[in-house]
Each structure stands twice: as C-alpha cells, then as structure tokens.
Scaffold this active site. Structure first.
Site, PDB file in Angstrom:
ATOM      1  N   GLY A 254      13.191  -4.439 -35.211  1.00 25.62           N
ATOM      2  CA  GLY A 254      13.668  -5.427 -34.237  1.00 25.62           C
ATOM      3  C   GLY A 254      13.080  -6.776 -34.581  1.00 25.62           C
ATOM      4  O   GLY A 254      12.743  -7.036 -35.727  1.00 25.62           O
ATOM      5  N   CYS A 257      13.871 -11.890 -36.487  1.00 24.15           N
ATOM      6  CA  CYS A 257      14.256 -12.233 -37.865  1.00 24.15           C
ATOM      7  C   CYS A 257      15.178 -11.223 -38.531  1.00 24.15           C
ATOM      8  O   CYS A 257      16.305 -11.555 -38.909  1.00 24.15           O
ATOM      9  CB  CYS A 257      13.001 -12.432 -38.701  1.00 24.15           C
ATOM     10  SG  CYS A 257      11.877 -13.617 -37.975  1.00 24.15           S
ATOM     11  N   LYS A 260      18.768 -10.694 -37.046  1.00 24.30           N
ATOM     12  CA  LYS A 260      19.536 -11.934 -37.163  1.00 24.30           C
ATOM     13  C   LYS A 260      19.890 -12.223 -38.632  1.00 24.30           C
ATOM     14  O   LYS A 260      21.010 -12.575 -38.946  1.00 24.30           O
ATOM     15  CB  LYS A 260      18.684 -13.073 -36.591  1.00 24.30           C
ATOM     16  CG  LYS A 260      19.166 -14.469 -36.885  1.00 24.30           C
ATOM     17  CD  LYS A 260      18.331 -15.512 -36.169  1.00 24.30           C
ATOM     18  CE  LYS A 260      17.102 -15.939 -36.944  1.00 24.30           C
ATOM     19  NZ  LYS A 260      17.270 -16.964 -37.937  1.00 24.30           N
ATOM     20  N   LYS A 318       6.943  -5.165 -32.014  1.00 27.13           N
ATOM     21  CA  LYS A 318       5.915  -4.581 -32.880  1.00 27.13           C
ATOM     22  C   LYS A 318       4.557  -4.931 -32.277  1.00 27.13           C
ATOM     23  O   LYS A 318       4.483  -5.808 -31.401  1.00 27.13           O
ATOM     24  CB  LYS A 318       6.044  -5.092 -34.316  1.00 27.13           C
ATOM     25  CG  LYS A 318       5.744  -6.570 -34.445  1.00 27.13           C
ATOM     26  CD  LYS A 318       5.665  -6.957 -35.898  1.00 27.13           C
ATOM     27  CE  LYS A 318       5.198  -8.385 -36.047  1.00 27.13           C
ATOM     28  NZ  LYS A 318       5.119  -8.828 -37.407  1.00 27.13           N
TER      29      LYS A 318
HETATM   30  C1  UGA Z   1       9.609 -10.627 -40.718  1.00 27.70           C
HETATM   31  C2  UGA Z   1       9.132 -10.578 -42.174  1.00 27.70           C
HETATM   32  O1  UGA Z   1       8.280  -9.465 -42.379  1.00 27.70           O
HETATM   33  C3  UGA Z   1       8.383 -11.867 -42.543  1.00 27.70           C
HETATM   34  O2  UGA Z   1       8.061 -11.847 -43.917  1.00 27.70           O
HETATM   35  C4  UGA Z   1       9.292 -13.076 -42.246  1.00 27.70           C
HETATM   36  O3  UGA Z   1       8.649 -14.305 -42.543  1.00 27.70           O
HETATM   37  C5  UGA Z   1       9.664 -13.059 -40.772  1.00 27.70           C
HETATM   38  O4  UGA Z   1      10.372 -11.819 -40.500  1.00 27.70           O
HETATM   39  C6  UGA Z   1      10.531 -14.254 -40.492  1.00 27.70           C
HETATM   40  O5  UGA Z   1      11.643 -14.354 -41.036  1.00 27.70           O
HETATM   41  O6  UGA Z   1      10.091 -15.173 -39.792  1.00 27.70           O
HETATM   42  P1  UGA Z   1       8.472 -10.157 -38.342  1.00 27.70           P
HETATM   43  O7  UGA Z   1       9.853 -10.231 -37.787  1.00 27.70           O
HETATM   44  O8  UGA Z   1       7.388 -10.933 -37.667  1.00 27.70           O
HETATM   45  O9  UGA Z   1       8.458 -10.625 -39.878  1.00 27.70           O
HETATM   46  O10 UGA Z   1       8.017  -8.639 -38.288  1.00 27.70           O
HETATM   47  P2  UGA Z   1       7.783  -7.440 -39.328  1.00 27.70           P
HETATM   48  O11 UGA Z   1       6.355  -7.122 -39.395  1.00 27.70           O
HETATM   49  O12 UGA Z   1       8.492  -7.668 -40.584  1.00 27.70           O
HETATM   50  O13 UGA Z   1       8.501  -6.239 -38.542  1.00 27.70           O
HETATM   51  C7  UGA Z   1       9.890  -6.261 -38.238  1.00 27.70           C
HETATM   52  C8  UGA Z   1      10.325  -4.969 -37.595  1.00 27.70           C
HETATM   53  O14 UGA Z   1      10.349  -3.912 -38.550  1.00 27.70           O
HETATM   54  C9  UGA Z   1       9.444  -4.482 -36.452  1.00 27.70           C
HETATM   55  O15 UGA Z   1      10.261  -4.057 -35.381  1.00 27.70           O
HETATM   56  C10 UGA Z   1       8.688  -3.316 -37.037  1.00 27.70           C
HETATM   57  O16 UGA Z   1       8.303  -2.369 -36.090  1.00 27.70           O
HETATM   58  C11 UGA Z   1       9.713  -2.771 -38.004  1.00 27.70           C
HETATM   59  N1  UGA Z   1       9.134  -1.971 -39.114  1.00 27.70           N
HETATM   60  C12 UGA Z   1       8.305  -2.550 -40.019  1.00 27.70           C
HETATM   61  C13 UGA Z   1       9.459  -0.630 -39.238  1.00 27.70           C
HETATM   62  O17 UGA Z   1      10.224  -0.066 -38.428  1.00 27.70           O
HETATM   63  N2  UGA Z   1       8.916   0.081 -40.275  1.00 27.70           N
HETATM   64  C14 UGA Z   1       8.095  -0.472 -41.182  1.00 27.70           C
HETATM   65  O18 UGA Z   1       7.646   0.242 -42.104  1.00 27.70           O
HETATM   66  C15 UGA Z   1       7.770  -1.825 -41.052  1.00 27.70           C
END
Ligand code: UGA
Length: 427
Positions: A254, A257, A260, A318
């Site tokens: 979710g 970023c 979208k 998260k």
């Molecule tokens: C993401 C990217 O990781 C960043 O590099 C980027 O700069 C950012 O978007 C952006 O465009 O501003 P973010 O949305 O803060 O960062 O969060 P993430 O840590 O990437 O997690 C995104 C989602 O993926 C969360 O819901 C998380 O729970 C999920 N996720 C992550 C999983 O379901 N499994 C995983 O192994 C890792």
C-alpha cells in the site's frame, strides 16, 4: 547554498531538514497557512522518526525557514526543489500542483537558478515545464531532475545513507552544482539526462511491487503445496542476482507511492501504445491478495465472522508511519465489516488518521485491551510492539485463540504450543 523547497509534504520536509543540517540556508514554501504556522512552532504534520528533531534543531539555528510567500523565498535561491504532490486523478497523473508551483516560482525569479524536479513526474516533462515557466519570466534558469527514493518511516536514514543519488540534467555546470550539494550524502552517483532520471524513479517504484506481488503469488502456491514462503523467499533471495529485499509475502503493498506509480506507468505506457501486461498483473495480484487474506480469516472462523469480535492489529500501510493512504487495512476492514464482524482496530500512531477514514469500528491503542474476549487476532501491520506481544497473556484474554498473521512475523510453533490456532500467508 541558498535553497528553496516548494512543498512541505513528506519529501519536501525531509529534503529541507537534511540540507539545512548540512549547513545550507533553506526556505520551505507551502500554500497551506496552517501547516506553515505549525511548522514554525516546531510541529510536523505527520509521524516520521527523527524528522521533528532535525527540523526543530535547524529552525532554531536559523538555517531553516517556513513561509507561504514565494516572493520571500525565491529571489535569493540558487537551487529550487519542486516537491509538490503528483496525485492520481482518474488514473491520470495530476500535474496541477506542479504547474501552479512552477508558475509561482517563475513569477518570482530575480536571478538565474536551477529548478530541480523531485516530485514523481511523467518522464520527459522538463521540456514542457521549461516552456511553461518561460511564459512567466525573462530570467534564465536551468532544469534538472533528482528523483526521491526515500521510504516513509526510514526517511532520514534513507536520505543520508541512500543506495544512490540520481542526477538528471542536461548541462555539465548543473550536474556539478548538484553533485556538490549532495556531497555529504553517501551512495553511488548516477548521472543521466532528466528524462532518464524520471524513468528510473518509475521503473524502481514499479519493480519493487512486482517483487512483492510475485512473492504473494508464490505464497498462495505455498499454502496449497505445504511449503513455507518465508524459507522459499530466503532461499530465492540468497541469489545475489535477485536479492533478499521486497520478497515479503503478506497482505499486499500500500502507501502513497507503489499503487499510484504502478497505475500511472500502466497509463503512461498506454499513451505510447504499449500494453504493460506485467504491471497489470502486479496490480491485480495485489488487489486479490486482500480477498485471499479475508477469505482465510473467514475460513478460520468456521465460515462466518458475523457478530464475532475480531481485532485488527496495525492500520498504517507499514510500520513507522501514521500514513494510511492505500493501506491494506482499509480494504480488509471494509470486507470484514461487510460480512458482519465486530471490529476492534488498533495502531500505535495511526488512530487519529484512522478516525477520519474508518467508521463503525472500535479504536484502541492498547492491543491487550482490544483483545479482551476477542475471537481472532488479525495482524495487518507488523509494528515492532505487535511482534513482541505476550501471547501467554493474550491466550487468557481471548475468547477463542485464533491468530491470522498477515505479515508472517509470528513463531508458528510457539503459538501452537500455547494452544493458538495459527495461520500465516504461505506457511
Ligand atoms: C516506496 C519506495 O520503497 C521508496 O524507495 C520510494 O522513494 C517511495 O516509495 C516513494 O516513491 O516516495 P514507501 O511507500 O515509503 O517507499 O514504502 P515501502 O517501504 O516501499 O513499502 C511499500 C509497501 O510495500 C508497504 O505497504 C509494505 O508493507 C509493502 N511491502 C514491502 C511488502 O508487502 N513486502 C515487502 O517485502 C516489502
């Protein structure tokens, strides 16, 4: 250097705080008067570890200033960062804030500057923006693109110790100045043109969710074949060509970023007649994962959740953030509510956000209070405090000891030994 950051959102504030801490003079401009007032009194509008402290420190030492007035912040700037939002509007990228802010920048220019686009924008847009700005100014300026790769909850750390700094600019002098500004930040440097830099951001932000959806698909197979997806992905990730990150199966991705940017790249591809089938499948897999999880919860409740007390642990998209944009919790709660479950929802920091978007549930910050007489514990966001719960105590509190682990963080054997019925995803 004299810097001006346009947009006091997540990206803008982190950028401003970090550059001010490197002893640059930084102005932050935002149209939202309330926000600027709060920031000037040392309060940030969202939860991000370490950010408030960094902002207050640099605000007090006069290196960081906030205003709603472009005419105050633009004339002396050497580099201006555009950090405004580019939301999705009916599947299209809405450039409204980009257009409005670059127009105001242009109208207030008094000396040559570099205008850096940090917002996630359609690749190749700098030429169009340059033309647009030239309508409002005679002063010369250069454009560049330095995409943002920081993650919420780890923003300061990500910025200071980033994997890479991508500098997209057409002129050597611009590249040199931006390299100098980013000097204190670690990580590899990649120099390219601005269109390439903008495409790097989209490719990265759609490849990571591709890994997640792939892991989620494998998890469904693991459930069927009796394999453990955690071990499977551990084994897969040991291959350096693949890498261990973002292979965590769960309730899907979710945030503001990934959903979208995946939708936006599918649309951008359509515009140039490319059917981006991989990304369509990534999106669909993510949406279906919620349903898969909800069905699992219902099955563990003997086929019905009607009038049963279920506790949702974790609402933020998260851990480490109060952000609930596109959080899986919203969709899980909606689906379970529709099936008649009595929901208690719990989060250490996102309750104020949740109260604005969720109704018909009971809100808790203390998980033990929420779990009293409950029938199912549903883990949705893997906050550290939820990973370290006292399950002996919980066993005594719950009416029926069922744990559905949407993030595969609990020790199955230990929980079963305590008498819980446990199910993760793909375990
Ligand atoms: C993401 C990217 O990781 C960043 O590099 C980027 O700069 C950012 O978007 C952006 O465009 O501003 P973010 O949305 O803060 O960062 O969060 P993430 O840590 O990437 O997690 C995104 C989602 O993926 C969360 O819901 C998380 O729970 C999920 N996720 C992550 C999983 O379901 N499994 C995983 O192994 C890792």
């Amino acid at each position: 250097m004299n810097l001006t950051i346009i947009g006091a959102g997540f990206v803008g504030l982190v950028t401003a705080a970090v550059f001010a801490d490197f002893k640059n003079q930084v102005w932050v401009v935002d149209n939202d008067k309330d926000k600027i007032k709060k920031l000037s009194s040392g309060k940030i509008p969202f939860y991000e570890p370490g950010l408030e402290k960094l902002i207050v420190k640099n605000f007090k030492s006069d290196r960081l200033k906030f205003t709603t007035d472009y005419s105050q912040a633009i004339p002396n700037a050497e580099i201006i960062f555009i950090c405004v939002g580019t939301p999705n509007k009916d599947g299209e990228i809405d450039l409204g804030y980009i257009k409005a802010s670059t127009k105001s920048v242009a109208q207030n220019l008094k000396r040559p500057v570099i205008v850096v686009i940090k917002s996630t924008v359609p690749p190749g847009i700098n030429k169009e923006l340059e033309k647009w700005m030239k309508k409002y100014t005679q002063v010369s300026f250069d454009m560049a693109s330095v995409p943002e790769f920081l993650s919420e909850g780890r923003a300061i750390e990500n910025t200071l110790r980033s994997y890479r700094v991508v500098i997209g600019a057409e002129k050597k002098s611009v590249v040199e100045k931006l390299l100098k500004l980013h000097h204190p930040i670690s990580g590899e440097r990649l120099i390219c043109n601005s269109t390439t830099a903008q495409m790097i951001k989209y490719a990265a932000n759609t490849f990571l969710p591709t890994k997640i959806s792939f892991a989620n698909a494998i998890a469904i197979l693991c459930d069927q074949f009796g394999a453990d997806v955690k071990k499977v992905m551990l084994g897969v990730g040991m291959d350096k060509r693949i890498g261990p990150d973002f292979l965590g199966a769960g309730v899907g991705y979710g945030g503001s970023c990934f959903p979208k940017d995946v939708a936006a790249l599918i649309k951008l591809a359509q515009k140039v007649n490319y059917n981006f089938k991989i990304l369509k499948a990534v999106e669909q897999t993510n949406q279906e994962q919620i349903n898969y999880f909800v069905q699992k919860v219902i099955r563990l409740c003997d086929g019905s959740v009607k009038d049963k007390i279920l506790v949702i642990l974790g609402l933020a998209f998260k851990p480490g953030t109060s952000d609930m944009r596109e959080a899986s919790s919203i969709y899980i709660i909606k689906a379970l509510k529709k099936k008649g479950a009595k929901l208690r929802v719990c989060d250490p920091v996102a309750i104020p956000t949740a109260k604005k978007i969720i109704s018909g549930v009971k809100f808790f910050t203390n998980p033990y209070k929420a779990l009293k007489r409950a029938e199912v514990l549903v883990l949705v966001t893997e906050w550290k405090e939820y990973q370290k719960l006292n399950f002996k105590k919980i066993k005594k509190l719950m009416k029926r000891p069922i744990v559905v682990d949407g993030r595969n963080v609990y020790n199955q054997k230990q929980l079963e030994k305590l008498g819980f019925i446990y199910e993760g995803i793909g375990r």
